[in-house]
Design a protein around this motif. Structure first.
Motif, PDB file in Angstrom:
ATOM      1  N   LYS A 208     -50.467 -25.429 -56.688  1.00 31.36           N
ATOM      2  CA  LYS A 208     -51.369 -26.117 -57.532  1.00 31.36           C
ATOM      3  C   LYS A 208     -51.212 -27.307 -57.611  1.00 31.36           C
ATOM      4  N   LEU A 209     -49.853 -27.198 -58.445  1.00 27.28           N
ATOM      5  CA  LEU A 209     -49.089 -28.336 -59.446  1.00 27.28           C
ATOM      6  C   LEU A 209     -48.746 -29.305 -59.048  1.00 27.28           C
ATOM      7  N   LYS A 210     -48.255 -28.919 -57.611  1.00 25.52           N
ATOM      8  CA  LYS A 210     -47.765 -30.399 -57.229  1.00 25.52           C
ATOM      9  C   LYS A 210     -48.639 -30.836 -56.755  1.00 25.52           C
ATOM     10  N   ASN A 211     -49.612 -30.234 -55.314  1.00 29.31           N
ATOM     11  CA  ASN A 211     -50.906 -30.570 -55.032  1.00 29.31           C
ATOM     12  C   ASN A 211     -51.579 -31.746 -56.140  1.00 29.31           C
ATOM     13  N   ARG A 212     -51.489 -30.949 -57.236  1.00 33.23           N
ATOM     14  CA  ARG A 212     -52.896 -32.450 -57.758  1.00 33.23           C
ATOM     15  C   ARG A 212     -51.170 -33.282 -58.099  1.00 33.23           C
ATOM     16  N   VAL A 213     -50.900 -33.107 -57.908  1.00 27.74           N
ATOM     17  CA  VAL A 213     -50.332 -34.366 -58.609  1.00 27.74           C
ATOM     18  C   VAL A 213     -49.325 -35.967 -57.068  1.00 27.74           C
ATOM     19  N   ARG A 214     -49.787 -34.831 -56.010  1.00 28.43           N
ATOM     20  CA  ARG A 214     -49.472 -35.315 -55.086  1.00 28.43           C
ATOM     21  C   ARG A 214     -50.900 -36.564 -54.662  1.00 28.43           C
ATOM     22  N   VAL A 215     -52.097 -35.306 -55.056  1.00 27.19           N
ATOM     23  CA  VAL A 215     -53.001 -36.426 -54.993  1.00 27.19           C
ATOM     24  C   VAL A 215     -53.134 -37.464 -55.953  1.00 27.19           C
ATOM     25  N   LEU A 216     -53.098 -37.343 -57.065  1.00 31.38           N
ATOM     26  CA  LEU A 216     -53.071 -38.622 -57.835  1.00 31.38           C
ATOM     27  C   LEU A 216     -51.700 -39.566 -57.748  1.00 31.38           C
ATOM     28  N   CYS A 217     -50.755 -39.388 -57.060  1.00 32.19           N
ATOM     29  CA  CYS A 217     -50.038 -40.172 -56.155  1.00 32.19           C
ATOM     30  C   CYS A 217     -50.023 -40.989 -55.453  1.00 32.19           C
ATOM     31  N   THR A 218     -51.114 -40.343 -54.361  1.00 33.97           N
ATOM     32  CA  THR A 218     -51.828 -41.145 -52.969  1.00 33.97           C
ATOM     33  C   THR A 218     -51.964 -42.474 -53.006  1.00 33.97           C
ATOM     34  N   GLN A 219     -52.467 -42.827 -54.369  1.00 37.76           N
ATOM     35  CA  GLN A 219     -52.953 -44.342 -54.781  1.00 37.76           C
ATOM     36  C   GLN A 219     -51.863 -44.963 -54.518  1.00 37.76           C
ATOM     37  N   GLY A 220     -50.934 -44.895 -55.127  1.00 39.56           N
ATOM     38  CA  GLY A 220     -49.729 -45.554 -55.517  1.00 39.56           C
ATOM     39  C   GLY A 220     -48.477 -45.554 -53.682  1.00 39.56           C
ATOM     40  N   ARG A 221     -49.177 -44.538 -53.231  1.00 34.96           N
ATOM     41  CA  ARG A 221     -48.543 -44.594 -51.519  1.00 34.96           C
ATOM     42  C   ARG A 221     -48.681 -45.559 -51.099  1.00 34.96           C
ATOM     43  N   LEU A 222     -50.313 -45.289 -50.714  1.00 36.15           N
ATOM     44  CA  LEU A 222     -51.339 -46.113 -49.958  1.00 36.15           C
ATOM     45  C   LEU A 222     -50.850 -47.615 -50.382  1.00 36.15           C
ATOM     46  N   GLN A 223     -51.190 -47.813 -51.462  1.00 36.12           N
ATOM     47  CA  GLN A 223     -50.852 -49.039 -51.549  1.00 36.12           C
ATOM     48  C   GLN A 223     -49.419 -49.116 -51.165  1.00 36.12           C
ATOM     49  N   TYR A 271     -39.997 -51.076 -52.529  1.00 33.18           N
ATOM     50  CA  TYR A 271     -39.185 -49.187 -52.899  1.00 33.18           C
ATOM     51  C   TYR A 271     -39.832 -48.904 -54.060  1.00 33.18           C
ATOM     52  N   PHE A 272     -40.450 -50.368 -54.587  1.00 33.44           N
ATOM     53  CA  PHE A 272     -40.294 -50.126 -55.893  1.00 33.44           C
ATOM     54  C   PHE A 272     -41.235 -49.139 -56.638  1.00 33.44           C
ATOM     55  N   ILE A 273     -42.990 -49.799 -55.381  1.00 37.19           N
ATOM     56  CA  ILE A 273     -43.739 -48.820 -55.495  1.00 37.19           C
ATOM     57  C   ILE A 273     -43.667 -47.009 -55.124  1.00 37.19           C
ATOM     58  N   ARG A 274     -43.526 -46.960 -53.898  1.00 36.38           N
ATOM     59  CA  ARG A 274     -43.376 -45.399 -53.376  1.00 36.38           C
ATOM     60  C   ARG A 274     -42.213 -44.661 -54.295  1.00 36.38           C
ATOM     61  N   LYS A 275     -41.263 -45.220 -55.433  1.00 37.61           N
ATOM     62  CA  LYS A 275     -40.387 -44.575 -56.195  1.00 37.61           C
ATOM     63  C   LYS A 275     -40.751 -44.414 -57.552  1.00 37.61           C
ATOM     64  N   LEU A 276     -42.390 -45.265 -58.044  1.00 34.84           N
ATOM     65  CA  LEU A 276     -43.073 -44.527 -59.626  1.00 34.84           C
ATOM     66  C   LEU A 276     -44.096 -43.598 -58.477  1.00 34.84           C
ATOM     67  N   SER A 277     -44.553 -43.948 -57.245  1.00 34.70           N
ATOM     68  CA  SER A 277     -45.560 -43.348 -57.243  1.00 34.70           C
ATOM     69  C   SER A 277     -44.619 -41.918 -56.676  1.00 34.70           C
ATOM     70  N   LYS A 278     -43.595 -41.981 -56.817  1.00 30.65           N
ATOM     71  CA  LYS A 278     -43.141 -40.488 -56.740  1.00 30.65           C
ATOM     72  C   LYS A 278     -42.923 -39.292 -57.847  1.00 30.65           C
ATOM     73  N   VAL A 279     -43.202 -38.427 -57.877  1.00 32.94           N
ATOM     74  CA  VAL A 279     -43.073 -37.561 -58.832  1.00 32.94           C
ATOM     75  C   VAL A 279     -42.436 -36.264 -59.286  1.00 32.94           C
ATOM     76  N   ASP A 280     -41.354 -36.013 -59.407  1.00 31.18           N
ATOM     77  CA  ASP A 280     -40.298 -34.175 -59.152  1.00 31.18           C
ATOM     78  C   ASP A 280     -41.384 -33.915 -60.419  1.00 31.18           C
ATOM     79  N   ILE A 281     -41.166 -31.994 -59.633  1.00 36.82           N
ATOM     80  CA  ILE A 281     -41.485 -31.323 -60.721  1.00 36.82           C
ATOM     81  C   ILE A 281     -40.355 -30.575 -60.055  1.00 36.82           C
TER      82      ILE A 281
END
Length: 281
Positions: A208-223, A271-281
């Motif tokens: 659940k936490l991973k899915n929530r973080v994934r949703v929050l990081c969607t904007q960065g990946r989309l950018q 590269y840096f946008i995708r790196k910053l929008s990826k959060v390891d849990i």
């Protein structure tokens, strides 16, 4: 005189290509076979089966085919080289994605598998019998992987070693927790059913936490995807409308340097946008 020089240059280039082509093709094929060897070593361990000859043809033909398509569409040497590079990367990327997709599906089935094992243990079955129940009731890929654990155990390999081999094959954090719980329970004699129930709850909350973080990081990946797509699409559109619009950038030395810097900056930005929008849990 000019005709003689042109013919000499043409003949010289032809001879050079004729002499170097066999060595270049041999080196290219050797490189593809080496790359294929890295992938095929991992395939049997994850039940992904493909004929090596078929994969070698894929690795050899794809770069040539993609570069030919790029040349036909853009009629540019730079686009042809880019297509060749993309063709080299493409088969490896597709194969690794297949392996990653299988591991992801395995991880998604793991909670249900733990419930099956826990229920079987509560019914009075042993751990081996519980795994047999899992293999008979669960679909692939988890049934295939635990079926391999059973076959190794029947051949005399200790269950602990078979589970450790499974952990090396699948590279899953959730599986690490399960294997650790089973091994600790077998050594200390604890209540494995209670441990598995708590572990199921922990994995569900973690997911659940991973899915929530994934949703929050969607904007960065989309950018990052937008930054990769818009400049390329805009440049292709301008080139199709006016092929001479990029003459200054392609022919002038300063323009070439600026164009190269723009491409490098674009790649670094993505590269840096995708790196910053990826959060390891």
């Amino acid at each position: 005189m000019d005709l003689l020089i042109s013919m000499s240059v043409f003949v010289g280039v032809g001879v050079a290509v004729w002499l170097l082509m066999p060595a270049a093709l041999k080196g290219y094929q050797k490189r593809q076979e080496k790359q294929l060897e890295k992938i095929t070593k991992e395939m049997p361990r994850t039940f992904v089966r493909e004929q090596k000859k078929k994969l070698l043809n894929l690795y050899t033909i794809t770069p040539l085919l993609v570069s030919l398509i790029a040349f036909v569409i853009f009629k540019s040497l730079l686009a042809t080289l880019g297509g060749f590079v993309v063709g080299i990367i493409l088969p490896t990327t597709i194969t690794k994605q297949r392996l990653a997709k299988r591991r992801l599906k395995f991880s998604q089935q793991l909670v249900d598998a733990m419930n099956v094992i826990s229920g079987s243990l509560k019914a009075g079955l042993s751990l081996i019998q519980s795994i047999e129940t899992l293999v008979s009731e669960m679909p692939a890929p988890i049934s295939e992987e635990f079926g391999l654990v059973l076959r190794e155990n029947q051949m005399g390999i200790p269950l602990e070693e078979s589970l450790y081999n499974l952990k090396k094959r699948m590279l899953s954090d959730e599986l690490d927790l399960l294997v650790t719980a089973i091994l600790v329970s077998r050594e200390t004699g604890g209540d494995l059913t209670q441990v598995l129930s708590q572990l199921c709850f922990t994995i569900r909350e973690r997911e659940k936490l991973k899915n929530r973080v994934r949703v929050l990081c969607t904007q960065g990946r989309l950018q990052g995807w937008i930054m990769a797509f818009i400049p390329t699409a805009f440049g292709a559109f301008i080139y199709m409308q006016n092929p001479h619009a990029f003459d200054v950038m392609l022919q002038d030395k300063m323009g070439q340097m600026l164009l190269g810097w723009a491409v490098i900056s674009q790649i670094l930005g993505i590269y840096f946008i995708r790196k910053l929008s990826k959060v390891d849990i």
